[in-house]
Write an enzyme that holds these catalytic residues in place. Structure first.
Site, PDB file in Angstrom:
ATOM      1  N   ARG A  37       6.738  37.725  65.968  1.00  0.00           N
ATOM      2  CA  ARG A  37       5.734  36.941  65.236  1.00  0.00           C
ATOM      3  C   ARG A  37       5.680  37.327  63.760  1.00  0.00           C
ATOM      4  O   ARG A  37       5.365  36.484  62.911  1.00  0.00           O
ATOM      5  CB  ARG A  37       4.363  37.115  65.879  1.00  0.00           C
ATOM      6  N   LYS A 205      -0.861  33.289  86.864  1.00  0.00           N
ATOM      7  CA  LYS A 205      -1.944  32.514  87.465  1.00  0.00           C
ATOM      8  C   LYS A 205      -1.742  31.011  87.381  1.00  0.00           C
ATOM      9  O   LYS A 205      -1.446  30.470  86.318  1.00  0.00           O
ATOM     10  CB  LYS A 205      -3.258  32.853  86.767  1.00  0.00           C
ATOM     11  N   GLY A 355       4.471  34.202  74.273  1.00  0.00           N
ATOM     12  CA  GLY A 355       4.866  35.531  73.807  1.00  0.00           C
ATOM     13  C   GLY A 355       5.671  36.287  74.842  1.00  0.00           C
ATOM     14  O   GLY A 355       6.689  36.897  74.515  1.00  0.00           O
ATOM     15  N   GLY A 379      -0.407  29.891  74.556  1.00  0.00           N
ATOM     16  CA  GLY A 379      -1.519  28.968  74.813  1.00  0.00           C
ATOM     17  C   GLY A 379      -1.441  27.729  73.931  1.00  0.00           C
ATOM     18  O   GLY A 379      -1.657  26.610  74.388  1.00  0.00           O
TER      19      GLY A 379
HETATM   20  C1  3PG Z   1      -1.767  34.802  71.445  1.00  0.00           C
HETATM   21  O1  3PG Z   1      -1.355  35.943  71.546  1.00  0.00           O
HETATM   22  O2  3PG Z   1      -1.655  33.970  72.365  1.00  0.00           O
HETATM   23  C2  3PG Z   1      -2.363  34.353  70.150  1.00  0.00           C
HETATM   24  O3  3PG Z   1      -2.211  35.317  69.159  1.00  0.00           O
HETATM   25  C3  3PG Z   1      -3.805  33.991  70.356  1.00  0.00           C
HETATM   26  O4  3PG Z   1      -4.506  35.094  70.819  1.00  0.00           O
HETATM   27  P1  3PG Z   1      -5.748  34.875  71.787  1.00  0.00           P
HETATM   28  O5  3PG Z   1      -5.210  34.304  73.065  1.00  0.00           O
HETATM   29  O6  3PG Z   1      -6.357  36.233  71.950  1.00  0.00           O
HETATM   30  O7  3PG Z   1      -6.686  33.909  71.107  1.00  0.00           O
END
Ligand code: 3PG
Ligand code: MG
Length: 398
Positions: A37, A205, A355, A379
């Site tokens: 990242r 999940k 990630g 996400g």
């Molecule tokens: C992630 O790692 O998915 C992003 O950096 C967002 O982080 P978060 O899910 O804690 O909002």
């Protein structure tokens, strides 16, 4: 959407530019275990630096829950950023306080400063709009009313948070190179993708991914399911799953999905099972409908690896999210490695989201060049594919 290139057509030498980046990298103590990242943030930061802007980076690390916590400091990230850029990066000791003010005031043209973890401030992720507005206003005060805002933290654009969403309404705003390239790729997946379009979903999940599973089942030709979520589907087919990960409250939902889309869903036919969740556990390969009592599935088996690879090899478009086994432990990494390799070897338009999958690709030594795109957003990319409105993108629209 105005983009960084629009901002760069003007003279921005000496102008302060606030950049929201996603520098949320995995850490082992203060050691960064995957800097993907950070590297993905470089093109935008380098371009701004070359143009002589004074760059203030705001970002989060983990979920420190609204209070300062040294374990979540961005200091190691700022150090790595400096190494990658080959120039000194200044680091503020707080978010918008005295240290941040002094750090920003000390910036010279082309230099970068990183503010401390924005999630140390409880207003960042507040549900209450007025609280978030307070932090957004403090950021504007910090960088000055003539500053510009560049949104480049693609991994966080699905969050309605002060430094992602509220800030954009208060400064002229632009999509950075990472946000532009990520959205361009995802747009290709959602508008007339070449077929066959195959999706591989893994991860723990079912409930986390239910929305996107449903949306993708409508759009794609096959969904290959592995990882922890596979056991809830296997259970819905009436199989005993031993001590495997199981979401009992989702068994019914998985049964409904199998009934409605059975021909599109491909589950593992064999598994690597273990007598404990441990690297040195005893392991066996068993058919997916014969998980012994007291054993748990931790990876897809060799037949499944071959079947998944064959389908991936025929695909014109591939999207992959989530490891299909516990790849962090060597005995359970073969499935994820096989999926990654099959995608890398294929000539499909291929996107890896999330990630964990992206880190998996790198940790397993698969050449990143074999993928059309490795997304920095887990996400965020899933919510995009689900067809949800992402607040951090929506607010960039003119
Ligand atoms: C992630 O790692 O998915 C992003 O950096 C967002 O982080 P978060 O899910 O804690 O909002
Ligand atoms: Mg996350």
């Amino acid at each position: 959407m105005h983009t960084l290139d629009d901002l760069l057509t003007g003279d921005i030498a000496g102008r302060t530019v606030l950049v929201r980046a996603d520098l949320n990298v995995p850490l082992d103590g203060t050691t960064i275990t995957d800097d993907g990242r950070i590297r993905a943030s470089l093109p935008t930061l380098q371009a701004l630096s070359d143009a002589g802007a004074r760059i203030v980076v705001t970002a989060h690390l983990g979920r420190p829950d609204g209070k300062a916590d040294a374990a979540y400091s961005l200091a190691p990230v700022a150090r790595r950023l400096g190494e990658l850029l080959g120039s000194g990066v200044a680091m503020a000791g707080d978010v918008v306080g005295e240290s941040a003010r002094a750090t920003v005031a000390g910036l010279h043209n082309g230099q970068i400063a990183v503010l401390e973890n924005i999630r140390f401030d409880p207003r960042e992720a507040a549900k209450n709009e007025a609280e978030r507005a307070g932090l957004a206003t403090a950021l504007v005060t910090l960088v000055g009313p003539d500053a510009a805002f560049v949104s480049d933290g693609f991994g966080v654009v699905h969050r309605k948070q002060a430094s992602v969403y509220d800030i954009a309404g208060r400064l002229p705003h632009y999509a950075g190179y990472l946000v532009s390239s990520e959205t361009a790729v995802l747009r290709k997946l959602t508008t007339e993708p070449e077929r066959p379009y195959i999706v591989i979903l893994g991860g723990a999940k079912v409930s986390d991914k239910l929305g996107v599973i449903k949306a993708l089942l409508e759009q794609v030709d096959r969904v290959l399911i592995g990882g922890g979520m596979a056991y809830t589907f296997l259970s819905a087919q009436g199989n005993q799953v031993g001590t495997s990960l199981l979401q009992l409250d989702m068994v019914g939902t998985c049964g409904d999905l199998l009934a409605a889309y059975g021909s599109k869903i491909l589950l593992p036919t064999d598994l690597v099972v273990a007598d404990a969740f441990a690297e040195d556990a005893q392991t066996r390969v068993v058919p997916a409908d014969r998980i012994p009592d007291g054993w748990q599935g931790l990876d897809i088996g060799p037949d499944t690896r071959r079947a998944f690879a064959a389908i991936i090899g025929q695909a014109a478009t591939v999207f992959w999210n989530g490891p299909v086994g516990v790849f962090e432990m060597a005995p359970f990494a073969d499935g994820t490695r096989a999926v990654a390799r099959a995608i890398a070897d294929s000539s499909a338009f291929s996107v890896v989201g999330g990630g964990d999958s992206a880190a998996g690709v790198r940790q397993l030594g698969i050449d990143e060049g074999g993928f059309t795109h490795i997304s920095t957003g887990g996400g965020a990319s899933l919510e995009y594919l689900e067809g949800k409105e992402l607040p951090g993108l929506q607010v960039l629209e003119p």
